[in-house]
Structures are given as structure tokens and as C-alpha cells.
Design a protein around this motif. Sequence first.
Motif, PDB file in Angstrom:
ATOM      1  N   LEU A 260       1.035  -1.237   0.113  1.00 24.79           N
ATOM      2  CA  LEU A 260      -0.089  -0.182  -0.051  1.00 24.79           C
ATOM      3  C   LEU A 260       0.984   1.155  -0.104  1.00 24.79           C
ATOM      4  CD1 LEU A 260      -2.751  -1.011   2.668  1.00 24.79           C
ATOM      5  CD2 LEU A 260      -3.003  -0.767   0.279  1.00 24.79           C
ATOM      6  N   ALA A 261       0.451   2.176  -0.938  1.00 30.45           N
ATOM      7  CA  ALA A 261       1.292   3.519  -0.803  1.00 30.45           C
ATOM      8  C   ALA A 261       1.263   4.208   0.340  1.00 30.45           C
ATOM      9  CB  ALA A 261       0.554   4.270  -1.864  1.00 30.45           C
ATOM     10  N   PRO A 262       2.332   4.834   0.859  1.00 32.70           N
ATOM     11  CA  PRO A 262       2.409   5.208   2.365  1.00 32.70           C
ATOM     12  C   PRO A 262       1.792   6.544   2.416  1.00 32.70           C
ATOM     13  CG  PRO A 262       4.398   5.515   1.244  1.00 32.70           C
ATOM     14  CD  PRO A 262       3.609   4.586   0.359  1.00 32.70           C
ATOM     15  N   ARG A 263       0.853   6.677   3.523  1.00 37.61           N
ATOM     16  CA  ARG A 263       0.026   7.863   3.620  1.00 37.61           C
ATOM     17  C   ARG A 263       0.611   8.970   4.774  1.00 37.61           C
ATOM     18  NH1 ARG A 263      -5.553   4.356   3.329  1.00 37.61           N
ATOM     19  NH2 ARG A 263      -5.531   4.089   0.916  1.00 37.61           N
ATOM     20  N   THR A 264       1.388   8.187   5.748  1.00 37.31           N
ATOM     21  CA  THR A 264       1.972   8.734   6.766  1.00 37.31           C
ATOM     22  C   THR A 264       3.307   9.045   6.692  1.00 37.31           C
ATOM     23  OG1 THR A 264       2.157   6.620   7.834  1.00 37.31           O
ATOM     24  CG2 THR A 264       0.081   7.730   8.289  1.00 37.31           C
ATOM     25  N   ARG A 265       4.126   8.469   5.965  1.00 38.39           N
ATOM     26  CA  ARG A 265       5.423   8.855   5.713  1.00 38.39           C
ATOM     27  C   ARG A 265       5.723   9.103   4.120  1.00 38.39           C
ATOM     28  NH1 ARG A 265       5.222   3.656   8.098  1.00 38.39           N
ATOM     29  NH2 ARG A 265       6.023   1.944   6.983  1.00 38.39           N
ATOM     30  N   ASN A 266       6.989   9.829   3.930  1.00 37.99           N
ATOM     31  CA  ASN A 266       7.186  10.189   2.519  1.00 37.99           C
ATOM     32  C   ASN A 266       7.902   9.203   1.666  1.00 37.99           C
ATOM     33  OD1 ASN A 266       6.183  12.969   3.040  1.00 37.99           O
ATOM     34  ND2 ASN A 266       8.237  13.497   3.938  1.00 37.99           N
ATOM     35  N   ALA A 267       8.552   8.110   2.382  1.00 37.79           N
ATOM     36  CA  ALA A 267       9.280   7.317   1.554  1.00 37.79           C
ATOM     37  C   ALA A 267       9.020   5.638   1.875  1.00 37.79           C
ATOM     38  CB  ALA A 267      10.682   7.503   1.952  1.00 37.79           C
ATOM     39  N   MET A 268       9.184   5.002   1.028  1.00 40.07           N
ATOM     40  CA  MET A 268       8.851   3.568   1.104  1.00 40.07           C
ATOM     41  C   MET A 268       9.914   2.930   1.845  1.00 40.07           C
ATOM     42  SD  MET A 268       6.651   0.952   0.888  1.00 40.07           S
ATOM     43  CE  MET A 268       5.487   1.639  -0.116  1.00 40.07           C
ATOM     44  N   MET A 269      10.079   3.102   3.232  1.00 40.44           N
ATOM     45  CA  MET A 269      11.112   2.580   3.968  1.00 40.44           C
ATOM     46  C   MET A 269      10.529   2.393   5.579  1.00 40.44           C
ATOM     47  SD  MET A 269      13.902   5.527   4.420  1.00 40.44           S
ATOM     48  CE  MET A 269      13.925   5.532   2.777  1.00 40.44           C
ATOM     49  N   CYS A 270      11.269   1.459   6.162  1.00 41.43           N
ATOM     50  CA  CYS A 270      10.720   1.460   7.601  1.00 41.43           C
ATOM     51  C   CYS A 270      12.126   0.870   8.252  1.00 41.43           C
ATOM     52  CB  CYS A 270       9.693   0.206   7.887  1.00 41.43           C
ATOM     53  SG  CYS A 270       9.323  -0.131   9.544  1.00 41.43           S
ATOM     54  N   TRP A 271      12.705   2.004   8.614  1.00 43.46           N
ATOM     55  CA  TRP A 271      14.168   1.729   9.452  1.00 43.46           C
ATOM     56  C   TRP A 271      14.112   2.103  10.937  1.00 43.46           C
ATOM     57  CZ3 TRP A 271      18.740   4.117   6.226  1.00 43.46           C
ATOM     58  CH2 TRP A 271      18.612   3.347   4.898  1.00 43.46           C
ATOM     59  N   SER A 272      13.104   3.095  11.206  1.00 42.43           N
ATOM     60  CA  SER A 272      13.160   3.667  12.624  1.00 42.43           C
ATOM     61  C   SER A 272      11.977   2.862  13.388  1.00 42.43           C
ATOM     62  CB  SER A 272      12.597   5.205  12.481  1.00 42.43           C
ATOM     63  OG  SER A 272      11.348   5.257  12.087  1.00 42.43           O
ATOM     64  N   GLN A 273      12.169   3.147  14.825  1.00 43.73           N
ATOM     65  CA  GLN A 273      11.335   2.630  15.724  1.00 43.73           C
ATOM     66  C   GLN A 273       9.836   3.081  15.589  1.00 43.73           C
ATOM     67  OE1 GLN A 273      12.105   0.201  18.167  1.00 43.73           O
ATOM     68  NE2 GLN A 273      14.006   0.382  17.237  1.00 43.73           N
ATOM     69  N   SER A 274       9.474   4.085  14.788  1.00 47.21           N
ATOM     70  CA  SER A 274       8.128   4.736  14.669  1.00 47.21           C
ATOM     71  C   SER A 274       7.430   3.898  13.792  1.00 47.21           C
ATOM     72  CB  SER A 274       8.214   6.105  14.076  1.00 47.21           C
ATOM     73  OG  SER A 274       8.942   6.012  12.781  1.00 47.21           O
ATOM     74  N   CYS A 275       8.177   2.848  12.869  1.00 43.23           N
ATOM     75  CA  CYS A 275       7.345   2.114  12.153  1.00 43.23           C
ATOM     76  C   CYS A 275       7.310   0.480  12.508  1.00 43.23           C
ATOM     77  CB  CYS A 275       7.539   2.283  10.497  1.00 43.23           C
ATOM     78  SG  CYS A 275       9.198   1.795  10.348  1.00 43.23           S
ATOM     79  N   LEU A 276       7.966   0.502  13.441  1.00 42.18           N
ATOM     80  CA  LEU A 276       8.105  -0.827  14.225  1.00 42.18           C
ATOM     81  C   LEU A 276       7.129  -1.306  15.122  1.00 42.18           C
ATOM     82  CD1 LEU A 276      11.937  -1.739  14.501  1.00 42.18           C
ATOM     83  CD2 LEU A 276      10.533  -2.035  12.531  1.00 42.18           C
ATOM     84  N   TRP A 277       6.623  -2.620  15.406  1.00 41.67           N
ATOM     85  CA  TRP A 277       5.734  -3.016  16.336  1.00 41.67           C
ATOM     86  C   TRP A 277       6.489  -3.013  17.565  1.00 41.67           C
ATOM     87  CZ3 TRP A 277       0.564  -3.289  15.488  1.00 41.67           C
ATOM     88  CH2 TRP A 277       0.314  -3.327  13.912  1.00 41.67           C
TER      89      TRP A 277
END
Length: 262
Positions: A58-75
Motif C-alpha cells: 500500500l502506498a504510504p500515507r503517513t510517511r514520505n518514503a517507502m522504507m521502515c528503519w526507525s522505531q516509529s514504524c516497528l511494532w
Amino acid sequence: MTPTASLLLLLLLGLSQALPLQEEESEEEVPDDTVDITTRILTSNNGTDEILLEGDLLAPRTRNAMMCWSQSCLWRKGSNGLVVIPFTVSREFTSWERQKIDSAMKAFHSRTCIRFAPRQNERDYISFENKAGCFSALGRVGGRQVLSLNRQGCIYHGIVQHEINHALGFQHEQTRSDRDNHVRINWENINPQMAYNFYKQSTNNLNTPYDYSSIMHYGKTAFSIQYGRDSITPIPDPNAQIGQRQGMSYWDIMRIHRLYGC
């Protein structure tokens, strides 16, 4: 009717009643190298109205780039070292389909610190739904997070695990920053309008090797403009198998360990 004939009739009746269940179960359990995970996912996603990147993200709606490195997008990980992810499952799924989804989730329980638990009143949770296709957001996005598993083409062990891995924060293997050392993208065999699905990403490879056997790897013909023409060719061995759908590889599991500190 003779005793022998009666016995034969009973055996035939028993076999006829058992076959449909055996075929339904074996569809998932017997490896089928002729239909890779990408083909199944992209076929299922043909009718969706969602804006999808790389076929099923799904195209991201809450962040600008298609990446998940930071704690903010981890469970979030609890003090006990476990990452508990609340979930709900749509009532549209049959009991057998729910069992398939449950089985795929439990594979994470036995090999990683990820735990899936039925939602109570948690704000952030995964909602398994019967939408038009197989797709997921990348990482935790907050609130009700739809993970779509269309009943007509997505209820396979490997596909469920593939989409869950996206929800955990993992991208496709062939978009890794170092992919050009391991695969060749045959741009001439790809529809120019679909070329964006093969763009490299600034990925966190977690100090793990490129993995042809990853459940997150596209098959050789993904987005190909013509049957029989490969869009992806492994190098240096073009015969290396990619796009399997049986389940997570060793390195898929190790990456979960490293990303979540299992």
C-alpha cells in the motif's frame, strides 16, 4: 450383491468423500514450482482499486518514503522481550481459511519473538480482511491496519507470511540496495509503466546476504510484458530459483531477529 462387491463399493464411497478434503489441503502443502508467489499475488491484485507499489505494498500515507528503519514504524517490544501484535480476522473467512491464517502466524511464534494475539482494545492492530487482492502496508502505520487476503487467491501459507513480513517492515528482496550484484533486471521485458516496481530502495539489509530463497523475492516473470520472457535473471547462475512460496527462509527469520532484537 456379493460380499466382495459390497466391500469394493464401500471403499469407493469412502474414497470419493475423502478426496475433496485431501485436494484442498494438498493445494497448499505440495510445492508447485510452476506458480511462484509473485504470479499468485499479482493475479489476485489485478482487480484492486488500491494504489499499490511493487505489486502488493500500500502506498504510504503517513510517511514520505517507502522504507521502515526507525522505531516509529516497528511494532513495540514488551519488557518480556516479545513483540505482541494485536489482530482481528474478518468473519468473511471460513473456518478452514482462518486456520490457514492462524497457522502462518504461529510459524512466527515458534521461530521469532513476534507474537500475534487477538485484539482486545489496542489502538494499533492488523486487520486480516477479504479485500480485492493480497496486499499490506509497510511496517506499523497506526490504528486499524488492513492486511488483505482475498479468499479466491491469497489463502496460501507463503502468501500470508509474505504479507505479514511487509507489515513487520520488510520490503521485497529484489529492491535491495545491493541487488545489482545478484540479479539483472531485464528492463526490455517490462512494461515501461510498470518499471517503477523494480526501482532500488535505500534498504536496511541488516548485514545479511542477498537471499534468492527469501519469501520476499519476486519470481522471474513478475510484470513481464510477454509470457516466457523473464523480468529478473539471477546472476551469475540464471537457473537459481527465486519466488518460492512455501514459507520463510533462514535469512527471513534472521532478519526478524535483527530488526526486532529477538
